[in-house]
Design a protein around this motif. Structure first.
Motif, PDB file in Angstrom:
ATOM      1  N   ARG C 107      48.980  47.783  36.079  1.00 13.36           N
ATOM      2  CA  ARG C 107      49.167  47.069  34.832  1.00 13.36           C
ATOM      3  C   ARG C 107      48.336  45.793  34.795  1.00 13.36           C
ATOM      4  O   ARG C 107      47.817  45.401  33.768  1.00 13.36           O
ATOM      5  CB  ARG C 107      50.638  46.721  34.660  1.00 13.36           C
ATOM      6  N   GLU C 108      48.257  45.111  35.941  1.00 15.22           N
ATOM      7  CA  GLU C 108      47.475  43.878  35.971  1.00 15.22           C
ATOM      8  C   GLU C 108      46.389  43.984  37.026  1.00 15.22           C
ATOM      9  O   GLU C 108      46.574  43.546  38.171  1.00 15.22           O
ATOM     10  CB  GLU C 108      48.381  42.683  36.270  1.00 15.22           C
ATOM     11  N   PRO C 109      45.273  44.564  36.635  1.00 12.38           N
ATOM     12  CA  PRO C 109      44.188  44.710  37.603  1.00 12.38           C
ATOM     13  C   PRO C 109      43.577  43.365  37.964  1.00 12.38           C
ATOM     14  O   PRO C 109      43.714  42.394  37.231  1.00 12.38           O
ATOM     15  CB  PRO C 109      43.170  45.587  36.858  1.00 12.38           C
ATOM     16  N   ARG C 110      42.874  43.330  39.111  1.00 15.37           N
ATOM     17  CA  ARG C 110      42.388  42.042  39.599  1.00 15.37           C
ATOM     18  C   ARG C 110      41.065  41.689  38.950  1.00 15.37           C
ATOM     19  O   ARG C 110      40.026  41.652  39.603  1.00 15.37           O
ATOM     20  CB  ARG C 110      42.233  42.123  41.107  1.00 15.37           C
ATOM     21  N   ARG C 111      41.129  41.436  37.639  1.00 12.90           N
ATOM     22  CA  ARG C 111      39.891  41.214  36.908  1.00 12.90           C
ATOM     23  C   ARG C 111      39.204  39.923  37.310  1.00 12.90           C
ATOM     24  O   ARG C 111      37.962  39.869  37.370  1.00 12.90           O
ATOM     25  CB  ARG C 111      40.171  41.206  35.407  1.00 12.90           C
ATOM     26  N   GLU C 112      40.019  38.847  37.541  1.00 15.66           N
ATOM     27  CA  GLU C 112      39.369  37.564  37.899  1.00 15.66           C
ATOM     28  C   GLU C 112      38.661  37.672  39.227  1.00 15.66           C
ATOM     29  O   GLU C 112      37.566  37.139  39.408  1.00 15.66           O
ATOM     30  CB  GLU C 112      40.400  36.429  37.983  1.00 15.66           C
ATOM     31  N   PHE C 113      39.309  38.347  40.166  1.00 18.14           N
ATOM     32  CA  PHE C 113      38.720  38.498  41.492  1.00 18.14           C
ATOM     33  C   PHE C 113      37.355  39.174  41.385  1.00 18.14           C
ATOM     34  O   PHE C 113      36.359  38.719  41.961  1.00 18.14           O
ATOM     35  CB  PHE C 113      39.674  39.330  42.365  1.00 18.14           C
ATOM     36  N   ALA C 115      35.514  39.448  38.621  1.00 14.19           N
ATOM     37  CA  ALA C 115      34.591  38.613  37.831  1.00 14.19           C
ATOM     38  C   ALA C 115      33.968  37.532  38.695  1.00 14.19           C
ATOM     39  O   ALA C 115      32.788  37.197  38.552  1.00 14.19           O
ATOM     40  CB  ALA C 115      35.336  37.992  36.660  1.00 14.19           C
ATOM     41  N   GLN C 116      34.775  37.001  39.601  1.00 13.01           N
ATOM     42  CA  GLN C 116      34.277  35.935  40.462  1.00 13.01           C
ATOM     43  C   GLN C 116      33.254  36.472  41.463  1.00 13.01           C
ATOM     44  O   GLN C 116      32.245  35.843  41.748  1.00 13.01           O
ATOM     45  CB  GLN C 116      35.490  35.342  41.182  1.00 13.01           C
ATOM     46  N   LEU C 117      33.494  37.694  41.958  1.00 10.53           N
ATOM     47  CA  LEU C 117      32.569  38.278  42.922  1.00 10.53           C
ATOM     48  C   LEU C 117      31.276  38.753  42.261  1.00 10.53           C
ATOM     49  O   LEU C 117      30.207  38.715  42.857  1.00 10.53           O
ATOM     50  CB  LEU C 117      33.220  39.491  43.609  1.00 10.53           C
ATOM     51  N   PHE C 118      31.407  39.268  41.043  1.00 10.65           N
ATOM     52  CA  PHE C 118      30.234  39.864  40.381  1.00 10.65           C
ATOM     53  C   PHE C 118      30.027  39.285  38.993  1.00 10.65           C
ATOM     54  O   PHE C 118      30.168  39.987  37.996  1.00 10.65           O
ATOM     55  CB  PHE C 118      30.410  41.387  40.259  1.00 10.65           C
ATOM     56  N   PRO C 119      29.671  38.007  38.891  1.00 15.54           N
ATOM     57  CA  PRO C 119      29.521  37.416  37.548  1.00 15.54           C
ATOM     58  C   PRO C 119      28.449  38.125  36.728  1.00 15.54           C
ATOM     59  O   PRO C 119      28.557  38.219  35.502  1.00 15.54           O
ATOM     60  CB  PRO C 119      29.105  35.965  37.856  1.00 15.54           C
ATOM     61  N   ASP C 120      27.445  38.638  37.389  1.00 19.27           N
ATOM     62  CA  ASP C 120      26.367  39.320  36.682  1.00 19.27           C
ATOM     63  C   ASP C 120      26.894  40.518  35.888  1.00 19.27           C
ATOM     64  O   ASP C 120      26.435  40.811  34.787  1.00 19.27           O
ATOM     65  CB  ASP C 120      25.328  39.796  37.709  1.00 19.27           C
ATOM     66  N   LEU C 121      27.868  41.202  36.472  1.00 18.53           N
ATOM     67  CA  LEU C 121      28.408  42.385  35.785  1.00 18.53           C
ATOM     68  C   LEU C 121      29.112  41.989  34.494  1.00 18.53           C
ATOM     69  O   LEU C 121      29.029  42.687  33.486  1.00 18.53           O
ATOM     70  CB  LEU C 121      29.409  43.116  36.695  1.00 18.53           C
ATOM     71  N   ILE C 122      29.836  40.866  34.573  1.00 20.07           N
ATOM     72  CA  ILE C 122      30.576  40.449  33.389  1.00 20.07           C
ATOM     73  C   ILE C 122      29.602  40.157  32.253  1.00 20.07           C
ATOM     74  O   ILE C 122      29.850  40.455  31.086  1.00 20.07           O
ATOM     75  CB  ILE C 122      31.464  39.231  33.699  1.00 20.07           C
ATOM     76  N   ALA C 123      28.472  39.560  32.594  1.00 22.19           N
ATOM     77  CA  ALA C 123      27.466  39.282  31.566  1.00 22.19           C
ATOM     78  C   ALA C 123      26.931  40.575  30.967  1.00 22.19           C
ATOM     79  O   ALA C 123      26.552  40.629  29.802  1.00 22.19           O
ATOM     80  CB  ALA C 123      26.338  38.467  32.175  1.00 22.19           C
ATOM     81  N   ARG C 124      26.925  41.641  31.757  1.00 21.43           N
ATOM     82  CA  ARG C 124      26.349  42.907  31.286  1.00 21.43           C
ATOM     83  C   ARG C 124      27.405  43.907  30.839  1.00 21.43           C
ATOM     84  O   ARG C 124      27.160  45.120  30.851  1.00 21.43           O
ATOM     85  CB  ARG C 124      25.542  43.555  32.432  1.00 21.43           C
ATOM     86  N   LEU C 146      37.669  47.451  43.860  1.00 19.43           N
ATOM     87  CA  LEU C 146      38.373  46.188  44.122  1.00 19.43           C
ATOM     88  C   LEU C 146      39.326  45.803  43.010  1.00 19.43           C
ATOM     89  O   LEU C 146      40.089  44.854  43.158  1.00 19.43           O
ATOM     90  CB  LEU C 146      37.346  45.055  44.328  1.00 19.43           C
ATOM     91  N   LEU C 147      39.278  46.547  41.908  1.00 19.43           N
ATOM     92  CA  LEU C 147      40.115  46.181  40.773  1.00 19.43           C
ATOM     93  C   LEU C 147      41.596  46.407  41.044  1.00 19.43           C
ATOM     94  O   LEU C 147      42.453  45.789  40.425  1.00 19.43           O
ATOM     95  CB  LEU C 147      39.708  47.002  39.535  1.00 19.43           C
ATOM     96  N   ASN C 148      41.874  47.340  41.921  1.00 20.56           N
ATOM     97  CA  ASN C 148      43.263  47.670  42.190  1.00 20.56           C
ATOM     98  C   ASN C 148      43.684  47.174  43.561  1.00 20.56           C
ATOM     99  O   ASN C 148      42.857  46.929  44.432  1.00 20.56           O
ATOM    100  CB  ASN C 148      43.443  49.198  42.147  1.00 20.56           C
ATOM    101  N   ASP C 149      44.998  47.024  43.749  1.00 16.94           N
ATOM    102  CA  ASP C 149      45.524  46.633  45.056  1.00 16.94           C
ATOM    103  C   ASP C 149      45.535  47.846  45.951  1.00 16.94           C
ATOM    104  O   ASP C 149      46.525  48.556  46.052  1.00 16.94           O
ATOM    105  CB  ASP C 149      46.953  46.080  44.906  1.00 16.94           C
TER     106      ASP C 149
END
Lengths: 291, 366, 236
Positions: C107-113, C115-124, C146-149
């Motif tokens: 339900r709550e994937p680790r999106r910040e984690f 995003a922090q590791l791969f900022p380039d992906l968020i831009a794309r 890495l999105l899931n526990d």
């Protein structure tokens, strides 16, 4: 000039019909690698039930017509879903056997339809407007073709929206590309299989009811002739590609009509030549993945 | 020195042929299956038809079982033989033997051309091309009323046919012709299977890449097998025309190929005797079930049971589904499995299951 | 010493009838990175795929003490096994955002984690994954896992075919990820192995031929040459 317009628009209408039947085939093959020979049977049953519904409500009323289309879609979806659950799913990953089982189903279903409804075609009528024509650029276009074009347009739009905007649509798009990886993400693809079969069945069902009105008859073999063209369209367009199926439907149907009108009734023959040519030049189909 | 064990299948085969040849002279009855005693024209016609379709099934088994080619257009060559002979007899007024050769030649040419084109692709596209070709043939036949008799079919022009092959009285002779055809086809198929050509095609079926790596040309072998299978189908078609005194468009289209596929799968893909059994069982069921359906016992059943049971194709379709799902080896494969198990030997995958493991399946699934 | 997160016992696996894993047994500790080493064709990738059930397999596989060898792939993954496949296998026709969304299981994937590791992906996010570079695709592939526990990550040759600078970035990401989840890492790049891995197992001809700490194997030049066919310094 008017002959050309007539030929082209009838081609477009026929292409719409082919698309309705081929869209399901293409998606089913793309995701599941199953060539569904029973697709024609879905279509035929939907037509028969649609006709019964139309008769119950009133054959010349639009209400009856619309409800018969809806009934056709529903019957197609249910028949297809049941087929997937009972016959296809147990044969997971055994693709030859899955194809064969659909062949057997088609065989048995057509025989059953003949038993229930007889071997003679049943004449079908609909709302008066369908039997009339509209004038476009000097050509008298039978109105049933407009209905086909509109219906195919709606189904295409619906399918594209479904694929692009829903999670299941995303799963199906990904699954067509790489089914194993989808399972490696923890997703149970098999649920999508049933869904894809149901969607294909619904589209075929709509196609069946409309085909029945277009040809003004329904019979146990209605699906078989259409199925062959749907197969050709699917292969020409590229197995698994929805846009490919759309483009190929129009291409095949228009070519067929043009050949019928201007090349002395050789439409069916030309279509086969087209298939052979496409396969020799581009085996994956016009929009299929390169092998 | 060949042991008796080696010669056993040959002896059994020869004995079977002798028994079959002698049947028309005997007064045997197989109630339920044969409409009358074995010397009656009705029974002889049925048995002849069984043999014609057994030959057709053998030819399809050569294509699918040996070469692994899933064709949906095999009926085209059967129809080419039937229509070919009919048209030549009618148009060219040739006597029978030259006409037969002409028809066979026509069949070969069609097989070579369609096979060469179809084999540019493999798997599902291959199946689709063959299907399309058969459909094209069916359309050609239906539309050219003048030459082929159109929807009504073509009747046999008996002018060139020797008297002893015409008429109900001579059904016996037609029976022997059919027997000769199925024996010839069986021998051809046997020869191919045992030859280098057959082994190469079978190896390519299993693992195309391995064969290529060895510097061999699998496609040429497969095409040759394809053409031979087509030739055998044409031969069966010729016998069909003579037997039925005519032919009709359904002998060419996709429906008949699917029918042959059903025969071969029921019998057991990859087994020669399975193809024969499949052809015979199918024909008997198809011809006799309609009679059975009229029987009182079935007539009295409630509609929901009566309707499906009076359609032989429905029963065959359901049987086919059951075989594919639960007995992929077909009749021959299942029997072969029993025999092997009794001898304590390993039971390899047979029939469809074997095809699933081979390259054919991988190609189909692409 | 806590119980191993993964226990593999007599794993056998085959592809289209061809045996590719003969008999593999090993443990994966509950923390850190365990490298799987071996020459090309030794059966490393097939071992991973066998554990996941992506290819036909027999034998016992236990995840945290529970048998998973009879489960289908999606069920194994649902139990908390993340997979970063060889050759990335991103969905080319889907956008980066869709590729990631598909992977989200909780339900709550680790999106910040991520995003922090791969900022380039968020831009794309809206870019079609098929148009990304190899390195960017690799980031997507790792991010998915890495999105899931997850309780365990199976990572297969993440640096294959990438430029040295990207290799470093990927290794950084994996090192960061390994602080939260144990990893079974197939890798041919021995420098990366030396940097990341604690334990190592060596596979040859579908069998485990050596286990030990990564540094012990790589420090022993003879051993490395014998088992892997290369010297540790050459293969970087």
């Amino acid at each position: 000039m008017s002959t050309l317009v007539l030929t082209l628009i009838i081609g477009l209408g026929l292409g719409a019909l082919y698309f309705l039947v081929a869209s399901g085939l293409s998606l089913i093959y793309g995701l599941m690698h199953v060539l569904n020979f029973a697709h024609g049977a879905f279509l035929t049953l939907s037509a028969f039930v649609g006709w019964a519904v139309a008769q119950a409500i009133g054959v010349s009323s639009w209400g009856g017509f619309l409800l018969s289309v809806l009934a056709g879609a529903l019957v197609g979806a249910v028949f297809a879903a049941l087929t997937e659950l009972i016959l296809i799913r147990p044969l997971y990953e055994r693709h030859i056997e899955q194809v064969l089982v659909t062949v057997g189903l088609s065989f048995a279903a057509i025989a059953l339809f003949e038993g229930i409804w007889g071997t003679d075609p049943v004449t079908v009528t609909g709302p008066a407007w369908l039997g009339q024509t509209t004038s476009v650029l000097g050509a008298s276009i039978p109105n049933k073709y407009w209905v086909l074009i509109i219906a195919a347009g709606i189904v295409l739009a619906g399918l594209v929206l479904f694929l692009k905007k829903t999670r299941y649509g995303m799963i199906i798009r990904a699954g067509v590309e790489n089914r194993a990886m989808v399972t490696a993400l923890g997703i149970d693809v098999r649920r999508s299989f049933t869904l894809v079969f149901a969607i294909g069945g619904a589209a075929a069902g709509i196609g069946g009811v409309l085909a029945m009105h277009a040809m003004t008859y329904v019979s146990a073999h209605l699906g078989s002739t259409l199925l062959i063209f749907a197969f050709i369209v699917t292969v020409v367009g590229g197995l698994g590609s929805l846009t490919g199926a759309a483009v190929a439907s129009v291409l095949v149907a228009v070519l067929q009509q043009v050949a019928n009108t201007y090349l002395g009734g050789t439409g069916d023959f030309i279509v086969v030549i087209l298939l052979a040519v496409v396969l020799l030049v581009r085996p994956a189909g016009l929009m299929g993945k390169r092998a | 020195m060949r042991s008796i064990r080696d010669l056993l299948p040959l002896i059994v085969g020869a004995a079977v042929v002798v028994v079959l040849a002698v049947l028309p002279l005997l007064n045997l009855s197989i109630p339920g299956i044969l409409p009358g005693a074995t010397y009656t024209p009705g029974s002889l016609a049925l048995m002849s038809l069984c043999m014609v379709f057994a030959a057709l099934a053998l030819s399809y088994n050569l294509m699918l079982g040996t070469a692994g080619l899933l064709s949906f257009g095999h009926a085209l060559y059967f129809g080419a033989g039937a229509y070919g002979l009919g048209i030549v007899l009618q148009a060219a007024q040739l006597p029978l033997v030259p006409a037969v050769f002409a028809a066979l030649l026509g069949g070969i040419v069609i097989a070579v051309v369609t096979g060469a084109v179809a084999m540019r692709v493999s798997g599902i596209p291959f199946a689709m091309v063959t299907l399309a070709f058969a459909q094209a043939g069916s359309v050609l036949v239906r539309r050219n009323q003048a030459v082929t008799g159109g929807e009504e079919g073509l009747s046999l022009n008996t002018a060139g046919v020797p008297d002893w092959l015409v008429g109900v009285i001579n059904t016996r002779n037609l029976y022997w012709v059919s027997l000769a055809v199925v024996v010839v086809v069986y021998l051809i198929v046997l020869w191919v299977d045992r030859s280098r050509l057959g082994h190469l095609a079978a190896a390519a079926r299993e693992n195309d890449l391995r064969v290529r790596v060895l510097g061999l040309q699998p496609n040429r072998a497969k095409l040759i097998v394809f053409v031979i299978a087509g030739l055998c189908a044409s031969l069966a078609g010729i016998a069909y025309l003579l037997l039925q005194s005519g032919t009709q468009p359904s002998a060419v289209g996709a429906d008949l190929t699917i029918t042959v596929l059903v025969m071969v799968v029921l019998g057991g893909v990859g087994f020669r005797w399975g193809a024969i059994v499949g052809g015979v069982v199918y024909t008997i069921l198809d011809q006799r079930l309609t009679v059975l359906a009229r029987a009182d016992a079935i007539h009295q059943l409630p509609d929901i049971l009566r309707v499906p049971l009076s359609e032989p194709l429905f029963i065959l379709g359901v049987l086919f589904i059951l075989v594919v799902m639960f007995l992929p080896g077909g009749i021959a494969g299942t029997v072969d499995g029993w025999v092997r198990r009794r001898r304590g030997r390993a039971v390899p995958d047979t029939g469809i299951a074997a095809l699933e493991q081979s390259d054919t399946a991988g190609v189909v699934a692409r | 010493m806590s119980a191993p997160i993964l226990q593999v016992r007599n794993l056998r696996a085959s592809i289209a009838g061809q045996q590719v894993v003969e008999d593999v047994s090993f443990d994966v500790p509950a923390t850190g990175i365990t490298a799987v080493l071996g020459r090309n064709g030794a059966g490393k990738t097939s071992t991973l795929r066998g554990i996941l059930g992506l290819i036909s397999r027999r034998g016992e596989v236990l995840l945290d003490g529970e048998r998973i060898d009879a489960l289908s792939t999606h069920r194994i993954v649902q139990r908390g096994v993340g997979y970063v496949p060889e050759d990335r296998e991103v969905f080319a026709g889907l956008t980066v955002a869709e590729n990631l969304a598909l992977a989200e299981r909780q339900r709550e994937p680790r999106r910040e984690f991520v995003a922090q590791l791969f900022p380039d992906l968020i831009a794309r996010r809206e870019q079609r994954a098929g148009t990304l570079s190899g390195g960017q695709q690799q980031m997507v592939s790792v991010a998915r896992a890495l999105l899931n526990d997850n309780r365990l990550l199976l990572v297969d040759e993440p640096t294959k075919g990438l430029a040295p600078k990207i290799v470093t970035e990927v290794a950084d990401a994996l090192a960061e990820a390994a602080t939260t989840v144990p990893m079974l890492l197939v890798e041919q790049n021995l420098e990366v192995v030396r940097r990341l891995a604690d334990q190592a197992i060596v596979i040859a001809d579908g069998r485990v031929v050596h286990t030990g700490t990564a540094s012990a194997i790589l420090d022993d030049a003879d051993l490395t040459r014998r088992l892997l066919g290369v010297s540790a310094e050459e293969h970087a």
